[in-house]
Design a protein around this motif. Structure first.
Motif, PDB file in Angstrom:
ATOM      1  N   THR A 107       1.121  -0.995   0.012  1.00  0.00           N
ATOM      2  CA  THR A 107      -0.183  -0.283   0.126  1.00  0.00           C
ATOM      3  C   THR A 107       0.760   1.064   0.199  1.00  0.00           C
ATOM      4  N   VAL A 108       0.055   2.381   0.336  1.00  0.00           N
ATOM      5  CA  VAL A 108       1.112   3.504  -0.517  1.00  0.00           C
ATOM      6  C   VAL A 108       1.515   4.008   1.424  1.00  0.00           C
ATOM      7  N   ALA A 109       0.556   3.852   1.805  1.00  0.00           N
ATOM      8  CA  ALA A 109       0.995   3.919   3.470  1.00  0.00           C
ATOM      9  C   ALA A 109       2.579   3.337   3.990  1.00  0.00           C
ATOM     10  N   GLU A 110       2.512   1.674   3.555  1.00  0.00           N
ATOM     11  CA  GLU A 110       4.256   0.920   3.588  1.00  0.00           C
ATOM     12  C   GLU A 110       4.464   1.920   2.943  1.00  0.00           C
ATOM     13  N   ARG A 111       4.857   2.097   1.691  1.00  0.00           N
ATOM     14  CA  ARG A 111       5.546   2.386   1.017  1.00  0.00           C
ATOM     15  C   ARG A 111       6.306   3.791   1.353  1.00  0.00           C
ATOM     16  N   ILE A 112       5.559   4.036   2.048  1.00  0.00           N
ATOM     17  CA  ILE A 112       6.054   5.322   2.917  1.00  0.00           C
ATOM     18  C   ILE A 112       5.903   5.164   4.244  1.00  0.00           C
ATOM     19  N   ARG A 113       6.085   4.237   4.891  1.00  0.00           N
ATOM     20  CA  ARG A 113       6.595   4.125   5.906  1.00  0.00           C
ATOM     21  C   ARG A 113       8.505   3.091   5.403  1.00  0.00           C
ATOM     22  N   SER A 114       8.029   3.130   5.227  1.00  0.00           N
ATOM     23  CA  SER A 114       9.599   2.125   4.705  1.00  0.00           C
ATOM     24  C   SER A 114      10.763   3.406   4.350  1.00  0.00           C
ATOM     25  N   LEU A 115      10.109   4.771   3.328  1.00  0.00           N
ATOM     26  CA  LEU A 115      10.953   5.508   3.533  1.00  0.00           C
ATOM     27  C   LEU A 115      12.013   6.053   4.693  1.00  0.00           C
ATOM     28  N   ARG A 116      11.160   6.199   5.546  1.00  0.00           N
ATOM     29  CA  ARG A 116      11.561   6.564   7.036  1.00  0.00           C
ATOM     30  C   ARG A 116      12.779   6.183   7.177  1.00  0.00           C
ATOM     31  N   ASN A 117      12.656   4.538   6.687  1.00  0.00           N
ATOM     32  CA  ASN A 117      14.373   3.559   6.721  1.00  0.00           C
ATOM     33  C   ASN A 117      15.345   4.461   6.284  1.00  0.00           C
ATOM     34  N   VAL A 118      15.103   4.774   5.241  1.00  0.00           N
ATOM     35  CA  VAL A 118      16.145   4.550   4.485  1.00  0.00           C
ATOM     36  C   VAL A 118      16.907   5.647   5.572  1.00  0.00           C
ATOM     37  N   ARG A 119      18.534   5.819   5.538  1.00  0.00           N
ATOM     38  CA  ARG A 119      19.212   6.713   5.562  1.00  0.00           C
ATOM     39  C   ARG A 119      20.659   6.755   5.041  1.00  0.00           C
ATOM     40  N   PRO A 120      20.454   8.913   4.654  1.00  0.00           N
ATOM     41  CA  PRO A 120      21.718   8.594   3.404  1.00  0.00           C
ATOM     42  C   PRO A 120      22.893   8.635   3.783  1.00  0.00           C
ATOM     43  N   GLU A 121      24.193   7.775   2.475  1.00  0.00           N
ATOM     44  CA  GLU A 121      24.890   7.466   3.313  1.00  0.00           C
ATOM     45  C   GLU A 121      25.566   8.357   3.385  1.00  0.00           C
TER      46      GLU A 121
END
Length: 79
Positions: A4-18
């Motif tokens: 879902t869109v909500a799941e994709r948005i939540r997964s973006l929170r875990n992306v940390r810039p290198e």
């Protein structure tokens, strides 16, 4: 399975810039021929903040982390 869109948005929170280790950050900046003040101006912080990030005594957080990581990547490309 489709997320879902909500799941994709939540997964973006875990992306940390290198972000390279502090000594490498300084070396990248110097190789690009920039001062701490110039980098600070581009990121929107003080030169002291950049000095602390390059020494490893502090780490940028939140939006500043993304902005600084992008600045480091750009400097790396310039060098």
């Amino acid at each position: 399975m489709t997320s879902t869109v909500a799941e994709r948005i939540r997964s973006l929170r875990n992306v940390r810039p290198e972000l390279p280790e502090p000594p490498e950050r300084k070396a990248i900046r110097e190789a690009a021929g920039l001062t701490q003040a110039q980098v600070a101006s581009a990121v929107g912080v003080t030169a002291q903040a950049v000095a602390l990030w390059e020494s490893g005594r502090r780490t940028p957080r939140g939006a500043l982390l993304g902005q600084y990581a992008e600045a480091v990547q750009t400097m790396r490309e310039l060098a």
